[in-house]
Design an enzyme around this catalytic site. Structure first.
Site, PDB file in Angstrom:
ATOM      1  N   LYS A   1      37.018  63.100  70.350  1.00  0.00           N
ATOM      2  CA  LYS A   1      37.503  64.209  69.590  1.00  0.00           C
ATOM      3  C   LYS A   1      36.904  65.483  70.581  1.00  0.00           C
ATOM      4  O   LYS A   1      35.650  65.374  71.196  1.00  0.00           O
ATOM      5  CB  LYS A   1      36.886  64.427  68.289  1.00  0.00           C
ATOM      6  CG  LYS A   1      35.715  64.470  67.983  1.00  0.00           C
ATOM      7  CD  LYS A   1      35.034  65.718  67.870  1.00  0.00           C
ATOM      8  CE  LYS A   1      33.692  66.007  67.615  1.00  0.00           C
ATOM      9  NZ  LYS A   1      32.779  67.035  67.901  1.00  0.00           N
TER      10      LYS A   1
ATOM     11  N   ASP B   1      31.634  63.206  61.279  1.00  0.00           N
ATOM     12  CA  ASP B   1      32.605  63.095  62.152  1.00  0.00           C
ATOM     13  C   ASP B   1      33.466  61.857  61.871  1.00  0.00           C
ATOM     14  O   ASP B   1      34.619  61.793  62.487  1.00  0.00           O
ATOM     15  CB  ASP B   1      32.103  63.244  63.848  1.00  0.00           C
ATOM     16  CG  ASP B   1      31.800  64.306  64.387  1.00  0.00           C
ATOM     17  OD1 ASP B   1      32.356  65.694  63.786  1.00  0.00           O
ATOM     18  OD2 ASP B   1      31.203  64.633  65.228  1.00  0.00           O
TER      19      ASP B   1
END
Length: 304
Positions: A14, A151
């Protein structure tokens, strides 16, 4: 999935296209507002049912055949590995053992700001859910992910729902899926060092001149709604603190930006840098140029 007892998952990296960080709360936590996107670049995880004890095989691979080394080494005990901890969390949640043989082919370096460990943990939750037919909802998996790290929550949504992006706020628990206005081609640049997240946040606190600073959700939303995204648009409140922790990062960022005459960004708490490209060919060309000129590992990738 290859059969009922084996599953193979892509665990995407990401990137934070925008990251606004609030001043620390009384408990030391930092609420955020961030535009996150998942990438075609990532790790590969294979899970297989077993009748015995769970086993983990974690290996870093080379990005390119001509690289002089792999993307890292496994220098942490299995008890600290997020994917292993995800297995324990899932087993505790369902109240029974879920023995697996797990093989990780890793390309995402540790300490890179790309959520490599978080993606592996999310993959473990999703993979176990499928492998053992647990029928847990994405929301339930996200709730379990919250025990592992902020996350991990986004990565669960990204993998389970095939999200290209999301606006993530609070302590990572609020994930608002968005469809990116465009597929973004980019180059990831990997310095030969990481940035410890804790140290970067401490540097952020030390250089903060506004103790009531809020995470700017509206600014992040503006960026999410913009089309097309310009190479200079991304922003990151942790970029400067990361450069304070790793002065060589600031030097590399400036050298590459000057050489390419193009903005170079830092994702998350670093140390990975990235730049936005016009198209896939442009990304491939710049990745090779940076690799040749600066002897840095690079990869051309795009948003999912």
């Amino acid at each position: 999935m290859t059969d009922s007892k084996t599953i193979k998952l892509h665990c995407p990296a990401k990137v934070n296209l925008a990251l606004s960080v609030r001043a620390p709360q009384s408990n030391g936590m930092h609420p955020i507002a961030s535009l996150m996107c998942s990438l075609t670049f990532g790790d590969v995880m294979t899970l297989a049912k077993t009748d015995g004890e769970s086993q983990f095989d974690i290996q870093f691979n080379k990005l390119h055949p001509d690289d002089d080394s792999a993307m890292g080494v496994v220098d942490w005990p299995i008890e600290k590995d997020l994917a292993y901890r995800a297995l324990l969390v899932m087993q505790q949640s369902v109240g029974r053992s879920l023995p697996i043989t797990a093989t990780f082919t890793k390309f995402i370096p540790a300490g890179a700001g790309l959520a490599g460990g978080s993606g592996n943990a999310a993959g473990m939750l999703i993979g176990l859910n499928q492998l053992y037919d647990l029928s847990l909802s994405t929301q339930t998996l996200a709730d379990l992910a919250a025990e592992l790290g902020s996350d991990v929550i986004f990565m669960v949504y990204a993998m389970a729902e095939q999200l290209s992006g999301a606006i993530v706020s609070g302590l990572g628990e609020t994930v608002t899926p968005i469809k990116l206005k465009q597929t973004l081609d980019m180059v990831l640049i990997f310095p030969p060092f990481g940035c410890p997240t804790g140290a970067v946040y401490r540097a952020f606190d030390q250089q903060l001149n506004n103790p009531t600073k809020q995470a700017d959700l509206s600014l992040v939303q503006q960026l999410a709604n913009k089309q097309p995204l310009n190479p200079a648009d991304p922003f990151n409140d942790l970029a400067h603190p990361a450069c304070l922790v790793q002065p060589d990062l600031a030097s590399l960022q400036k050298q590459i930006a000057d050489a390419l005459n193009q903005p170079v960004h830092i994702t998350g708490s670093g140390s990975t840098m990235y730049l936005i490209c016009k198209d896939t060919a442009h990304a491939n060309d710049l990745a090779k140029q940076i690799r040749d000129q600066f002897q840095l590992k690079t990869v051309a990738t795009q948003t999912i």
